[in-house]
Design a protein around this motif. Structure first.
Motif, PDB file in Angstrom:
ATOM      1  N   ASN A  27     -15.519   8.465  -7.280  1.00 26.23           N
ATOM      2  CA  ASN A  27     -16.568   7.442  -7.338  1.00 26.23           C
ATOM      3  C   ASN A  27     -16.746   6.718  -6.015  1.00 26.23           C
ATOM      4  O   ASN A  27     -16.913   5.495  -5.971  1.00 26.23           O
ATOM      5  CB  ASN A  27     -16.265   6.432  -8.451  1.00 26.23           C
ATOM      6  CG  ASN A  27     -16.240   7.066  -9.827  1.00 26.23           C
ATOM      7  OD1 ASN A  27     -17.071   7.925 -10.127  1.00 26.23           O
ATOM      8  ND2 ASN A  27     -15.289   6.669 -10.655  1.00 26.23           N
ATOM      9  N   GLY A  28     -16.686   7.476  -4.907  1.00 26.18           N
ATOM     10  CA  GLY A  28     -16.928   6.884  -3.605  1.00 26.18           C
ATOM     11  C   GLY A  28     -15.761   6.168  -2.988  1.00 26.18           C
ATOM     12  O   GLY A  28     -15.905   5.502  -1.955  1.00 26.18           O
ATOM     13  N   GLN A  29     -14.559   6.272  -3.587  1.00 27.10           N
ATOM     14  CA  GLN A  29     -13.374   5.610  -3.043  1.00 27.10           C
ATOM     15  C   GLN A  29     -12.919   6.282  -1.749  1.00 27.10           C
ATOM     16  O   GLN A  29     -13.255   7.439  -1.477  1.00 27.10           O
ATOM     17  CB  GLN A  29     -12.224   5.656  -4.051  1.00 27.10           C
ATOM     18  CG  GLN A  29     -12.439   4.846  -5.305  1.00 27.10           C
ATOM     19  CD  GLN A  29     -11.300   5.050  -6.284  1.00 27.10           C
ATOM     20  OE1 GLN A  29     -10.887   6.178  -6.549  1.00 27.10           O
ATOM     21  NE2 GLN A  29     -10.790   3.949  -6.824  1.00 27.10           N
ATOM     22  N   ALA A  30     -12.128   5.541  -0.989  1.00 30.41           N
ATOM     23  CA  ALA A  30     -11.501   6.083   0.218  1.00 30.41           C
ATOM     24  C   ALA A  30     -10.017   6.290  -0.047  1.00 30.41           C
ATOM     25  O   ALA A  30      -9.413   5.593  -0.872  1.00 30.41           O
ATOM     26  CB  ALA A  30     -11.701   5.133   1.392  1.00 30.41           C
ATOM     27  N   LEU A  31      -9.421   7.248   0.660  1.00 27.00           N
ATOM     28  CA  LEU A  31      -7.978   7.479   0.604  1.00 27.00           C
ATOM     29  C   LEU A  31      -7.396   7.096   1.956  1.00 27.00           C
ATOM     30  O   LEU A  31      -7.847   7.564   2.998  1.00 27.00           O
ATOM     31  CB  LEU A  31      -7.674   8.950   0.312  1.00 27.00           C
ATOM     32  CG  LEU A  31      -6.197   9.337   0.279  1.00 27.00           C
ATOM     33  CD1 LEU A  31      -5.501   8.704  -0.926  1.00 27.00           C
ATOM     34  CD2 LEU A  31      -6.037  10.856   0.244  1.00 27.00           C
ATOM     35  N   VAL A  32      -6.368   6.239   1.924  1.00 27.24           N
ATOM     36  CA  VAL A  32      -5.746   5.743   3.148  1.00 27.24           C
ATOM     37  C   VAL A  32      -4.283   6.135   3.168  1.00 27.24           C
ATOM     38  O   VAL A  32      -3.562   5.953   2.172  1.00 27.24           O
ATOM     39  CB  VAL A  32      -5.880   4.205   3.252  1.00 27.24           C
ATOM     40  CG1 VAL A  32      -5.148   3.676   4.482  1.00 27.24           C
ATOM     41  CG2 VAL A  32      -7.349   3.800   3.291  1.00 27.24           C
ATOM     42  N   ARG A  33      -3.845   6.691   4.287  1.00 22.30           N
ATOM     43  CA  ARG A  33      -2.420   6.959   4.531  1.00 22.30           C
ATOM     44  C   ARG A  33      -1.853   5.728   5.206  1.00 22.30           C
ATOM     45  O   ARG A  33      -2.228   5.377   6.320  1.00 22.30           O
ATOM     46  CB  ARG A  33      -2.265   8.183   5.451  1.00 22.30           C
ATOM     47  CG  ARG A  33      -0.836   8.399   5.979  1.00 22.30           C
ATOM     48  CD  ARG A  33       0.119   8.780   4.868  1.00 22.30           C
ATOM     49  NE  ARG A  33       1.403   9.227   5.361  1.00 22.30           N
ATOM     50  CZ  ARG A  33       2.465   8.433   5.554  1.00 22.30           C
ATOM     51  NH1 ARG A  33       2.381   7.132   5.343  1.00 22.30           N
ATOM     52  NH2 ARG A  33       3.600   8.939   5.974  1.00 22.30           N
ATOM     53  N   LEU A  34      -0.965   5.019   4.499  1.00 25.10           N
ATOM     54  CA  LEU A  34      -0.437   3.744   4.973  1.00 25.10           C
ATOM     55  C   LEU A  34       0.714   3.927   5.965  1.00 25.10           C
ATOM     56  O   LEU A  34       1.517   4.863   5.835  1.00 25.10           O
ATOM     57  CB  LEU A  34       0.031   2.901   3.787  1.00 25.10           C
ATOM     58  CG  LEU A  34      -1.102   2.431   2.863  1.00 25.10           C
ATOM     59  CD1 LEU A  34      -0.572   2.067   1.496  1.00 25.10           C
ATOM     60  CD2 LEU A  34      -1.842   1.253   3.483  1.00 25.10           C
ATOM     61  N   THR A  35       0.778   3.038   6.940  1.00 24.43           N
ATOM     62  CA  THR A  35       1.882   3.032   7.898  1.00 24.43           C
ATOM     63  C   THR A  35       2.776   1.803   7.725  1.00 24.43           C
ATOM     64  O   THR A  35       3.987   1.882   7.924  1.00 24.43           O
ATOM     65  CB  THR A  35       1.360   3.061   9.337  1.00 24.43           C
ATOM     66  OG1 THR A  35       0.467   1.953   9.541  1.00 24.43           O
ATOM     67  CG2 THR A  35       0.622   4.357   9.627  1.00 24.43           C
ATOM     68  N   LEU A  36       2.169   0.674   7.350  1.00 23.78           N
ATOM     69  CA  LEU A  36       2.899  -0.568   7.132  1.00 23.78           C
ATOM     70  C   LEU A  36       2.305  -1.297   5.938  1.00 23.78           C
ATOM     71  O   LEU A  36       1.088  -1.253   5.711  1.00 23.78           O
ATOM     72  CB  LEU A  36       2.826  -1.483   8.356  1.00 23.78           C
ATOM     73  CG  LEU A  36       3.637  -1.094   9.585  1.00 23.78           C
ATOM     74  CD1 LEU A  36       3.186  -1.916  10.791  1.00 23.78           C
ATOM     75  CD2 LEU A  36       5.139  -1.297   9.332  1.00 23.78           C
ATOM     76  N   ALA A  37       3.156  -1.966   5.190  1.00 21.24           N
ATOM     77  CA  ALA A  37       2.711  -2.831   4.099  1.00 21.24           C
ATOM     78  C   ALA A  37       3.388  -4.181   4.260  1.00 21.24           C
ATOM     79  O   ALA A  37       4.432  -4.292   4.902  1.00 21.24           O
ATOM     80  CB  ALA A  37       3.053  -2.212   2.747  1.00 21.24           C
ATOM     81  N   GLY A  38       2.790  -5.186   3.686  1.00 28.07           N
ATOM     82  CA  GLY A  38       3.356  -6.525   3.777  1.00 28.07           C
ATOM     83  C   GLY A  38       3.969  -6.967   2.468  1.00 28.07           C
ATOM     84  O   GLY A  38       3.602  -6.477   1.394  1.00 28.07           O
ATOM     85  N   THR A  39       4.903  -7.892   2.553  1.00 30.01           N
ATOM     86  CA  THR A  39       5.418  -8.567   1.362  1.00 30.01           C
ATOM     87  C   THR A  39       4.735  -9.922   1.260  1.00 30.01           C
ATOM     88  O   THR A  39       4.270 -10.481   2.251  1.00 30.01           O
ATOM     89  CB  THR A  39       6.940  -8.743   1.422  1.00 30.01           C
ATOM     90  OG1 THR A  39       7.276  -9.569   2.548  1.00 30.01           O
ATOM     91  CG2 THR A  39       7.637  -7.403   1.551  1.00 30.01           C
ATOM     92  N   HIS A  40       4.692 -10.469   0.062  1.00 28.62           N
ATOM     93  CA  HIS A  40       3.946 -11.690  -0.205  1.00 28.62           C
ATOM     94  C   HIS A  40       4.640 -12.392  -1.370  1.00 28.62           C
ATOM     95  O   HIS A  40       5.092 -11.724  -2.306  1.00 28.62           O
ATOM     96  CB  HIS A  40       2.506 -11.310  -0.573  1.00 28.62           C
ATOM     97  CG  HIS A  40       1.535 -12.450  -0.612  1.00 28.62           C
ATOM     98  ND1 HIS A  40       1.703 -13.556  -1.397  1.00 28.62           N
ATOM     99  CD2 HIS A  40       0.360 -12.634   0.040  1.00 28.62           C
ATOM    100  CE1 HIS A  40       0.687 -14.387  -1.232  1.00 28.62           C
ATOM    101  NE2 HIS A  40      -0.136 -13.851  -0.355  1.00 28.62           N
ATOM    102  N   PRO A  41       4.708 -13.726  -1.368  1.00 21.13           N
ATOM    103  CA  PRO A  41       5.254 -14.412  -2.550  1.00 21.13           C
ATOM    104  C   PRO A  41       4.521 -14.045  -3.834  1.00 21.13           C
ATOM    105  O   PRO A  41       5.115 -14.054  -4.918  1.00 21.13           O
ATOM    106  CB  PRO A  41       5.067 -15.895  -2.197  1.00 21.13           C
ATOM    107  CG  PRO A  41       5.120 -15.950  -0.715  1.00 21.13           C
ATOM    108  CD  PRO A  41       4.441 -14.673  -0.269  1.00 21.13           C
ATOM    109  N   LEU A  42       3.234 -13.699  -3.719  1.00 18.11           N
ATOM    110  CA  LEU A  42       2.485 -13.303  -4.899  1.00 18.11           C
ATOM    111  C   LEU A  42       3.070 -12.049  -5.532  1.00 18.11           C
ATOM    112  O   LEU A  42       3.056 -11.907  -6.764  1.00 18.11           O
ATOM    113  CB  LEU A  42       1.018 -13.075  -4.525  1.00 18.11           C
ATOM    114  CG  LEU A  42       0.079 -12.630  -5.647  1.00 18.11           C
ATOM    115  CD1 LEU A  42       0.068 -13.650  -6.784  1.00 18.11           C
ATOM    116  CD2 LEU A  42      -1.323 -12.405  -5.109  1.00 18.11           C
TER     117      LEU A  42
END
Length: 329
Positions: A27-42
């Motif tokens: 449905n028109g989505q993109a696919l991303v290969r991640l290199t870094l992710a963040g942590t969050h109190p949420l």
């Protein structure tokens, strides 16, 4: 692909490393290969099951609200294949699987291309915790901040504390103050160029009075809450505004109502649902430009490998980091 998931609410130990199929965009989505992710109190709040019923997707949940990577399959619109991108907006890690994985499918509207002169780590530090984005939107859209005004952003090691000080300065603040709960963290804050109140040496109200000549501050960006909120409210100048953003120190606060009445003060609540995707993308684009021009400098405390996500989240919540905590994929 490698990912972190949990299939029940609970403490850090419900997080587990898994090997799951690579997602397929549709449905028109993109696919991303991640290199870094963040942590969050949420991420912590979601994992504990503290959001309203129905707010979180059915188990299993892949956490992670922000990430940086490269477009592998472009969507119907947005950045082309091969573009370096950051996640900008969306309810990833909550209503949708998030960024603690090697790949993610996203709405192309939630992607911003990263300028060539900014590295992935700087972008991840900018977006992790959303402190800079929060501070900019809170000051410009909610608090009516004007150049020459003064800002208090408690919590010198946190995203809102650091982002609040730097964004206030960018917007022309005459004074931007944060706080530290230890002398060691106060020294780190001063070394980073922050005006800081060492809460082991004086109270928040005493520190604000000293730094403002007794006037108080025009805006408080309160990402801490708990016992800080009442003191921060009492530290406002007449006609000042407190924006309630987070509650890392607790959800209950005692206030003196005369601080509201006699100061003619305002209290505003902050949430990203108040803003359009266009506002969020526009602000994130502006922030990327500020990073590129070195007008703001997001700090990184530590980078953990993906498989140590539980330790990373514990470090964020309990370890008192000075800067952002990231996951490397």
């Amino acid at each position: 692909m490698r990912a972190i998931q949990y299939d029940q609410f609970g403490d850090y130990d419900v997080l587990r490393a898994v090997d799951i199929p690579k997602p397929v965009p549709d449905n028109g989505q993109a696919l991303v290969r991640l290199t870094l992710a963040g942590t969050h109190p949420l991420d912590n709040t979601v994992r504990w099951g503290k959001l309203p019923a129905g707010a979180v997707k059915p188990f299993p949940v892949t956490p992670g609200t922000i990430g940086v990577g490269t477009v592998e399959v472009p969507g119907a619109s947005g950045p082309a294949a091969g573009s370096r991108v950051m996640i900008s907006g969306g309810r990833y890690g909550i209503a949708l699987d998030g960024t603690w994985a090697e790949y993610i499918v996203v709405d192309p509207a939630h992607l911003l291309a990263i300028p060539d002169d900014i590295d992935d780590t700087s972008v991840a530090a900018l977006s992790a915790g959303a402190g800079y984005l929060t501070a900019y939107l809170a000051l410009t859209e909610l608090a009516g901040f004007q150049p020459g005004g003064s800002v208090l952003a408690p919590g010198s090691g946190g995203a809102v504390g650091q982002g609040g000080v730097e964004i206030a300065r960018h917007l022309g603040a005459s004074l931007a103050i944060t706080t530290a709960t230890t002398t060691a963290k106060a020294e780190l804050s001063r070394a980073a160029g922050y005006e800081v109140i060492d809460l082991t040496r004086e109270s928040l109200r005493e520190g604000v009075a000293r730094l403002t000549g007794g006037k108080g501050v025009d805006v408080v960006l309160d990402g801490v809450a708990g016992p800080i909120t009442g003191q921060a409210l009492g530290s406002l100048a007449r006609g000042g505004t407190l924006v309630s953003i987070g509650y890392s120190a607790g959800i209950q606060a005692d206030i003196n109502v005369t601080d509201l009445i006699w100061k003619a003060a305002s209290v505003r609540g902050f949430q990203f649902a108040m803003f359009t995707q266009e506002q969020i993308n526009r602000t994130n684009s502006l922030l990327l430009d500020l990073v590129a021009r070195k007008e703001i400098t997001p700090l990184v405390d530590r980078v953990f490998p993906l498989e140590q996500a539980a330790e990373a989240q514990r470090h964020l919540i309990e370890g008192g980091p000075f800067g952002r905590v990231l996951l490397s994929l």
